[in-house]
Design a protein around this motif. Structure first.
Motif, short mmCIF file in Angstrom:
data_model
loop_
_atom_site.label_atom_id
_atom_site.label_comp_id
_atom_site.label_asym_id
_atom_site.label_seq_id
_atom_site.Cartn_x
_atom_site.Cartn_y
_atom_site.Cartn_z
N LYS A 1 41.71 16.43 1.81
CA LYS A 1 40.69 15.38 1.76
C LYS A 1 39.39 15.96 1.21
O LYS A 1 38.84 16.91 1.77
CB LYS A 1 40.44 14.83 3.17
CG LYS A 1 41.66 14.19 3.80
CD LYS A 1 41.33 13.68 5.19
CE LYS A 1 42.50 12.92 5.79
NZ LYS A 1 42.19 12.38 7.13
N ILE A 2 38.92 15.36 0.14
CA ILE A 2 37.71 15.86 -0.50
C ILE A 2 36.65 14.77 -0.48
O ILE A 2 36.95 13.59 -0.73
CB ILE A 2 38.02 16.31 -1.94
CG1 ILE A 2 38.93 17.54 -1.90
CG2 ILE A 2 36.72 16.63 -2.70
CD1 ILE A 2 39.66 17.84 -3.16
N PHE A 3 35.42 15.16 -0.19
CA PHE A 3 34.30 14.23 -0.24
C PHE A 3 33.37 14.72 -1.34
O PHE A 3 32.75 15.79 -1.23
CB PHE A 3 33.58 14.18 1.12
CG PHE A 3 32.62 13.03 1.23
CD1 PHE A 3 33.08 11.76 1.54
CD2 PHE A 3 31.26 13.22 1.01
CE1 PHE A 3 32.20 10.68 1.64
CE2 PHE A 3 30.37 12.15 1.11
CZ PHE A 3 30.84 10.88 1.42
N LEU A 4 33.30 13.96 -2.41
CA LEU A 4 32.52 14.38 -3.58
C LEU A 4 31.14 13.73 -3.55
O LEU A 4 31.03 12.51 -3.44
CB LEU A 4 33.27 13.93 -4.84
CG LEU A 4 33.25 14.88 -6.03
CD1 LEU A 4 33.87 16.21 -5.67
CD2 LEU A 4 34.00 14.27 -7.21
N THR A 5 30.10 14.54 -3.67
CA THR A 5 28.74 13.99 -3.64
C THR A 5 27.93 14.52 -4.83
O THR A 5 28.35 15.44 -5.52
CB THR A 5 27.97 14.41 -2.36
OG1 THR A 5 27.89 15.83 -2.35
CG2 THR A 5 28.62 13.90 -1.12
N VAL B 1 32.79 6.69 4.44
CA VAL B 1 32.48 7.67 5.50
C VAL B 1 33.06 9.01 5.10
O VAL B 1 34.09 9.07 4.43
CB VAL B 1 33.08 7.28 6.88
CG1 VAL B 1 32.28 6.21 7.56
CG2 VAL B 1 34.54 6.91 6.79
N GLN B 2 32.37 10.03 5.55
CA GLN B 2 32.92 11.37 5.32
C GLN B 2 33.64 11.77 6.60
O GLN B 2 33.01 11.94 7.65
CB GLN B 2 31.79 12.36 5.02
CG GLN B 2 32.32 13.76 4.76
CD GLN B 2 31.24 14.71 4.28
OE1 GLN B 2 30.07 14.35 4.17
NE2 GLN B 2 31.63 15.93 3.99
N THR B 3 34.95 11.89 6.55
CA THR B 3 35.70 12.23 7.77
C THR B 3 35.45 13.70 8.13
O THR B 3 35.14 14.52 7.26
CB THR B 3 37.22 11.99 7.60
OG1 THR B 3 37.68 12.81 6.52
CG2 THR B 3 37.52 10.53 7.30
N ALA B 4 35.64 14.02 9.39
CA ALA B 4 35.36 15.38 9.87
C ALA B 4 36.26 16.40 9.19
O ALA B 4 35.90 17.57 9.04
CB ALA B 4 35.55 15.43 11.38
N ASP B 5 37.46 15.96 8.77
CA ASP B 5 38.40 16.91 8.16
C ASP B 5 38.31 16.93 6.62
O ASP B 5 39.19 17.48 5.96
CB ASP B 5 39.84 16.61 8.62
CG ASP B 5 40.25 15.16 8.35
OD1 ASP B 5 39.40 14.36 7.91
OD2 ASP B 5 41.43 14.84 8.58
N SER B 6 37.23 16.35 6.07
CA SER B 6 37.06 16.39 4.60
C SER B 6 36.27 17.62 4.18
O SER B 6 35.40 18.08 4.92
CB SER B 6 36.28 15.16 4.12
OG SER B 6 37.01 13.99 4.31
#
Ligand code: DC
Length: 226
Positions: free
Chosen positions: A139-143, A189-194
């Protein structure tokens, strides 16, 4: 490599998700799922039919009747190529009526899961890690900073021939961010495991390199679990 690895890429508008996710999928030989294109496709079809944007039931009924095909880079809606049309800023403005429609979300989430089922897939959106694929292996959160994101969007629209000011885009983006985060269902939302990746000082190629390294570092673990 065993089938069924899911890589989710979530993040705000303009973080470079689409380009990076598509290229990552190509490099890995995975399917690519652009979920924003699905919300845009429904918005485009609703606009074409002249539906009342506040008529949730009519929009949901339309969504159920549509045949949305994501075929390579093309987006086909009931057989009509809407690839370019769904990217217009008018569609961007109206997607909120579709993205905030719970019945449409249920439908599109089901289609997204169906698309990925049993496949290796890179999927991109807002709720991919939190709602659609909570058990995804990566899981990736790109900002990126708001200014950088608005600059990219501005360049993209100008290249497409639209005449729009950078400041207007920045303002619209602030509004979209607010709506994306405040949406009752499927909010960003950014999940804790991202794993968060900020793309501000990275070229598009560097972003894909970084994502590929991340996926490859997680692959052995994903394969053990299979
Ligand atoms: O990523 P994009 O700009 O193409 O997304 C279009 C719209 O769809 C945007 O308003 C956010 C919404 N969206 C969503 O609600 N859930 C997703 N998984 C993807 C996009």
């Amino acid at each position: 490599m065993l089938p069924g690895m899911i890589v989710t890429i979530d993040g705000p508008a303009g973080s470079g998700k689409s380009t990076a996710a598509r290229e990552l999928a190509t490099r890995l030989g995975f399917l690519f799922l652009d979920t924003g294109a699905m919300y845009r496709a429904v918005t485009w079809a609703a606009g074409r039919q002249g539906l009342d944007w506040n008529d949730e039931a009519a929009i949901a009924k339309l969504a159920q009747s549509l045949d949305i095909q994501l075929s390579g880079k093309r987006v086909l809606v009931d057989g009509i190529d809407a690839t370019e049309a769904i990217r217009a800023s008018e569609i961007t403005t109206h997607t909120r009526y579709v993205a905030g429609n719970l019945a449409v979300r249920h439908l599109l989430v089901a289609l997204q899961r169906q698309f990925a089922a049993g496949n290796n897939c890179v999927t991109e959106g807002r709720d991919q890690a939190s709602i659609v694929f909570p058990a995804a292996e990566c899981k990736i959160f790109l900002t990126a900073s708001p200014e950088q994101r608005a600059r990219r969007r501005h360049q993209e629209l100008v290249a497409r021939g639209e005449r729009i000011e950078y400041e207007t885009i920045l303002k619209q983006q602030q509004e979209r961010d607010r709506r994306d985060q405040a949406r009752e269902f499927g909010a960003l939302v950014q999940t804790a495991d991202s794993i968060e990746v900020c793309t501000d000082s990275m070229s598009p190629g560097e972003v894909v390199d970084r994502l590929e390294t991340l996926v490859c570092s997680l692959r052995p673990r994903a394969e053990e679990g299979n």
